[in-house]
Scaffold this active site. Structure first.
Site, PDB file in Angstrom:
ATOM      1  N   TYR A  10      -4.076  10.517  -7.582  1.00  0.00           N
ATOM      2  CA  TYR A  10      -3.757   9.112  -7.349  1.00  0.00           C
ATOM      3  C   TYR A  10      -4.703   8.197  -8.121  1.00  0.00           C
ATOM      4  O   TYR A  10      -4.289   7.189  -8.675  1.00  0.00           O
ATOM      5  CB  TYR A  10      -3.827   8.803  -5.848  1.00  0.00           C
ATOM      6  CG  TYR A  10      -3.681   7.339  -5.541  1.00  0.00           C
ATOM      7  CD1 TYR A  10      -2.489   6.681  -5.808  1.00  0.00           C
ATOM      8  CD2 TYR A  10      -4.733   6.605  -4.998  1.00  0.00           C
ATOM      9  CE1 TYR A  10      -2.350   5.334  -5.546  1.00  0.00           C
ATOM     10  CE2 TYR A  10      -4.602   5.264  -4.732  1.00  0.00           C
ATOM     11  CZ  TYR A  10      -3.411   4.625  -5.003  1.00  0.00           C
ATOM     12  OH  TYR A  10      -3.280   3.291  -4.750  1.00  0.00           O
ATOM     13  N   ARG A  21     -15.823  -4.332   2.273  1.00  0.00           N
ATOM     14  CA  ARG A  21     -15.814  -2.874   2.138  1.00  0.00           C
ATOM     15  C   ARG A  21     -15.849  -2.559   0.651  1.00  0.00           C
ATOM     16  O   ARG A  21     -15.643  -3.434  -0.187  1.00  0.00           O
ATOM     17  CB  ARG A  21     -14.576  -2.254   2.767  1.00  0.00           C
ATOM     18  CG  ARG A  21     -13.292  -2.551   2.010  1.00  0.00           C
ATOM     19  CD  ARG A  21     -12.072  -1.950   2.692  1.00  0.00           C
ATOM     20  NE  ARG A  21     -11.990  -0.504   2.522  1.00  0.00           N
ATOM     21  CZ  ARG A  21     -11.256   0.100   1.581  1.00  0.00           C
ATOM     22  NH1 ARG A  21     -10.558  -0.606   0.719  1.00  0.00           N
ATOM     23  NH2 ARG A  21     -11.217   1.411   1.492  1.00  0.00           N
ATOM     24  N   HIS A  52       0.816  -1.218   0.000  1.00  0.00           N
ATOM     25  CA  HIS A  52       0.000   0.000   0.000  1.00  0.00           C
ATOM     26  C   HIS A  52       0.849   1.268   0.000  1.00  0.00           C
ATOM     27  O   HIS A  52       0.302   2.377   0.049  1.00  0.00           O
ATOM     28  CB  HIS A  52      -0.910   0.037   1.233  1.00  0.00           C
ATOM     29  CG  HIS A  52      -2.092  -0.883   1.141  1.00  0.00           C
ATOM     30  ND1 HIS A  52      -2.261  -1.965   1.970  1.00  0.00           N
ATOM     31  CD2 HIS A  52      -3.146  -0.893   0.297  1.00  0.00           C
ATOM     32  CE1 HIS A  52      -3.383  -2.592   1.654  1.00  0.00           C
ATOM     33  NE2 HIS A  52      -3.943  -1.967   0.639  1.00  0.00           N
ATOM     34  N   GLU A  67     -14.847  -1.486  -6.458  1.00  0.00           N
ATOM     35  CA  GLU A  67     -14.367  -2.781  -5.977  1.00  0.00           C
ATOM     36  C   GLU A  67     -15.164  -3.186  -4.749  1.00  0.00           C
ATOM     37  O   GLU A  67     -15.195  -2.451  -3.756  1.00  0.00           O
ATOM     38  CB  GLU A  67     -12.893  -2.687  -5.574  1.00  0.00           C
ATOM     39  CG  GLU A  67     -11.953  -2.433  -6.720  1.00  0.00           C
ATOM     40  CD  GLU A  67     -10.507  -2.226  -6.264  1.00  0.00           C
ATOM     41  OE1 GLU A  67      -9.641  -2.122  -7.146  1.00  0.00           O
ATOM     42  OE2 GLU A  67     -10.245  -2.161  -5.051  1.00  0.00           O
ATOM     43  N   ASN A 100     -14.332   0.026  -2.457  1.00  0.00           N
ATOM     44  CA  ASN A 100     -13.334   1.002  -2.867  1.00  0.00           C
ATOM     45  C   ASN A 100     -13.704   1.418  -4.286  1.00  0.00           C
ATOM     46  O   ASN A 100     -14.524   0.764  -4.935  1.00  0.00           O
ATOM     47  CB  ASN A 100     -11.935   0.393  -2.808  1.00  0.00           C
ATOM     48  CG  ASN A 100     -10.850   1.450  -2.863  1.00  0.00           C
ATOM     49  OD1 ASN A 100     -11.107   2.642  -2.671  1.00  0.00           O
ATOM     50  ND2 ASN A 100      -9.629   1.015  -3.143  1.00  0.00           N
TER      51      ASN A 100
END
Lengths: 202, 355
Positions: free
Chosen positions: B316, B223, B193, B265, B225
Site C-alpha cells: 500500500y 499524530r 479512507h 506527515e 503518519n
C-alpha cells in the site's frame, strides 16, 4: 437474468439494493437498458404506483425490448431518450419542479445510477434517501485521474483512456460527485508493460 | 532563532537538502522497533523547544522553497485547491487560525494587525503585504483558503461536520502521499479512507472518527503518519503518477542513500470556531536515508521496522519492490543493539554504531 451480485469491496464503492414501492406524492423513475425490468417488477408490486410516476428511460442497446411493456404499465409520463446527456435537461427540470414527497428510483447501469443520483442530490435530496438497483451491464463510468476525462461504459481492466490514451487500471474507489470510478496508469513504473485486458468480473 | 531559508527544489534537479538542524528535529515516526496502525493521537499543545511540535504551524528552512513548489503545482493544475460552496466560512476560519498563530509564534517573520474587520497581514519571508476586510472575499486576490494555504507549508483538508460524520469538502493538496483531492472531495471519512488496507477491519477508522468528531475549540490534536518517496518529490500525486512513478525504479545500491526518503506527515486537527469544521493540516517532512542514519538509534530502528512490516502495508505504501534494496542498505546501520523507547534521537545516551 439482468441481476449481478457484486463481490464485497471497499467502502467508497456504491452498493445497490432492490427497488421497493414507497409512499409518496409522486415518483420519479430513471432507468437505462435492463433497468426497465426492475421498474416493471416495481409496478407489479404496487398497482397504484405508476399513476403518479414519471419514467425517464434510456433503452441503449436494448432498443424496443422493454418500451411497450413500460408504456403498458401505465406511467403518468414516459420519456424514452437516446442518452443521459440528451435527458439531462428534462431530469433537471423535473427535479427543479419537484415538491416534498417525491420518491426517486434509479436503476440500470452504474453510470446511469451515478449520474442521475448526482442530479437528485444537487437539488438537495440526500443520497441515502434515493433507492437504487443495479441491472444489466457491469460496465463502469471511469475517470482518468491523470487527464480527468471520463470514459463511459468501460468493460475491461485495463482499458485505454478515451481522452489521453494512457493505459489505466480500474479501481473500486468511487466518487459520487463525479459519478465515476478512478482509473490509474498501469504501466507508469514499467512503460509499455500492459497486461491483456480482461472482462470486468470475469 | 532566525531561520535561514534554503534555496532548493523538489523536482527536476532535486536540490532539496536538510541541514543538521533539520535532521536532528526530524519527526521520526517510530516509537518502537515495529509498526502497525493505531489511533496514535495526542494533544497538540506544543513540545520541546526547537522541535516540529513546538509551534502550532511549524515553519522551517524549507518554507520559501516549498511555497514556490506549491505555486508551480497550482499553475499546472488549479484543481489541487478546491472548496465546495458551503465551505467559504471554514476558509476564513482557516485564514484566521493560521495568521493569528504564525504572527504570535513567529513575530519576527509574520505580523497581523487587526482593527475590527480591517486586517493587515505581513509575511516577511515571502515578501507579502496585504490589507483586506475579514469575511469579504472581494478584498483578497483569491479565496481565503487558497490565499492563506499558499503561505503555509503542508496540505490542508477542511472537513465539514454533519450527521455525526466528517466530509472532505475543501482542501489545498499539493504535497500528498498519492491521493487526489479532486477525486475525493465531497466524500465522507470512511469513503476517502476506503483504499487503505487492514485498518478498516481493525476498527481504526471508527475509533479515529469518534475522536475527531469530539475535538473542541482550543484543544487541537496531532499524530504522525509515514510512507516512502524516491527523490525529495513533494507532489507525489495520482494526477502526475504517470510522470513520477518511473522514478521508483531508478534507484541503485549506490544511489539509494541519497534518493530514498522517509516521508513523514505531521497531521494536526483543529476545530474551527465559526463553521464548526475541522481543519486537518497534513505537513510533509522528507529525509534521505543517508541523513536519517546519521542518528544511530533511528538507523537501527528503521531497519527493523521496514524488515518486519506486513506485506500489505509495504504494498500500500508503494515500496514493496524496493524493500530488498532498502533492507540491504539499512542493515549496515543495525548492529543489533537495543534502542531506547520513544521517537527522540537520544544522541547523548544511545550508543554509537558498532560495525
Amino acid at each position: 437474468m439482468s441481476k449481478f451480485q457484486f463481490p464485497e469491496s471497499i467502502l467508497s464503492r456504491p452498493v445497490y439494493g432492490t427497488l421497493a414501492p414507497r409512499p409518496g406524492k409522486s415518483h420519479l423513475m430513471i432507468a437505462d437498458a435492463e433497468g426497465a425490468e426492475a421498474l416493471l417488477e416495481l409496478a407489479d408490486r404496487d398497482e397504484n404506483l405508476m399513476a403518479n410516476s414519471h419514467i425517464i428511460y434510456l433503452p441503449k442497446d436494448t432498443g424496443e425490448t422493454y418500451v411497450d411493456r413500460l408504456r403498458a404499465a401505465g406511467p403518468n409520463q414516459l420519456y424514452v431518450g437516446p442518452s443521459f446527456a440528451a435527458a439531462t435537461q428534462r431530469i433537471r427540470h423535473v427535479l427543479g419542479q419537484a415538491h416534498m414527497g417525491l420518491q426517486v428510483y434509479l436503476t440500470g447501469t452504474e453510470g446511469l445510477i451515478g449520474q442521475a443520483m448526482n442530479e437528485a442530490t444537487a437539488v438537495g435530496i440526500p443520497h441515502t434517501a434515493i433507492q437504487t438497483e443495479h441491472r444489466g451491464s457491469v460496465a463502469r463510468r471511469m475517470q482518468c485521474v491523470h487527464c480527468k476525462g471520463i470514459t463511459e461504459d468501460v468493460t475491461t481492466d485495463p482499458f485505454v483512456c478515451s481522452h489521453c490514451g494512457l493505459n489505466l487500471f480500474v479501481r473500486d474507489h468511487y466518487s459520487r460527485r463525479l459519478a465515476a470510478f478512478q482509473g490509474v496508469c498501469i504501466d507508469a513504473e514499467d512503460p509499455g508493460n500492459v497486461p491483456d485486458p480482461v472482462e470486468l468480473y470475469s | 532563532m532566525t531561520i535561514q531559508f534554503n534555496e532548493e527544489t523538489f523536482r527536476d534537479d532535486y536540490s532539496f537538502r536538510n541541514s543538521d538542524w533539520a535532521i536532528k528535529r526530524f519527526p521520526f515516526p517510530f516509537h518502537e522497533d515495529s509498526y502497525m496502525y493505531s489511533v496514535n493521537m495526542e494533544q497538540h499543545r506544543g513540545g520541546p523547544a526547537g522541535s516540529v511540535y513546538e509551534k502550532r504551524f511549524d515553519v522551517d528552512e524549507h518554507y520559501v522553497s516549498e511555497m514556490r513548489d506549491r505555486a508551480l503545482v497550482l499553475d499546472d493544475d488549479p484543481l489541487r485547491c478546491q472548496s465546495l460552496p458551503h465551505m467559504t466560512l471554514a476558509g476564513w476560519d482557516t485564514l484566521e487560525l493560521i495568521m493569528v498563530s504564525k504572527s504570535e509564534d513567529y513575530p519576527d517573520l509574520f505580523e497581523l494587525h487587526r482593527d475590527g474587520d480591517q486586517w493587515h497581514w505581513i509575511n516577511r519571508p515571502m515578501g507579502i503585504e496585504q490589507k483586506f476586510t475579514f469575511l469579504d472575499e472581494t478584498t483578497l486576490p483569491c479565496g481565503p483558503l487558497e490565499y492563506i494555504t499558499r503561505q503555509a507549508q503542508g496540505d490542508f483538508a477542511v472537513l465539514d461536520q454533519r450527521d455525526e460524520m466528517l466530509w472532505m469538502d475543501a482542501g489545498m493538496v499539493t504535497t500528498q502521499a498519492d491521493w487526489s483531492l479532486d477525486f475525493d472531495i465531497g466524500m465522507n471519512f470512511f469513503e476517502w479512507h476506503a483504499p487503505v488496507p487492514l485498518a478498516h477491519e481493525m476498527g481504526i477508522f471508527k475509533r479515529a472518527l469518534k475522536f475527531l468528531l469530539n475535538i473542541q475549540q482550543g484543544a487541537p490534536a496531532r499524530r504522525l503518519n509515514w510512507t516512502m518517496t524516491v527523490n525529495p518529490l513533494l507532489d507525489t500525486s495520482p494526477e502526475n503518477y504517470h510522470k513520477w512513478g518511473i522514478q521508483k525504479t531508478q534507484m541503485t545500491p549506490e544511489t539509494i542513500g541519497a534518493k530514498q526518503h522517509l516521508r513523514v506527515e505531521l497531521q494536526t486537527f483543529y476545530r474551527l470556531p465559526r463553521s464548526n469544521a475541522l481543519l486537518f493540516p497534513i505537513r510533509c517532512y522528507l529525509i534521505a536515508f543517508q541523513d536519517l542514519t546519521t542518528i544511530p538509534k533511528w538507523g537501527r530502528r528503521l531497519h527493523r521496522v521496514i524488515r518486519d512490516l506486513p506485506e500489505e502495508l509495504a504494498t500500500y505504501k508503494g515500496f514493496i519492490d524496493n524493500r530488498p534494496m532498502m533492507l540491504d542498505y539499512l542493515s549496515q546501520f543495525d548492529d543489533g543493539q537495543p534502542t531506547s523507547p520513544g521517537i527522540w534521537p537520544d544522541l547523548t545516551s544511545e550508543p554509537a554504531l558498532k560495525k
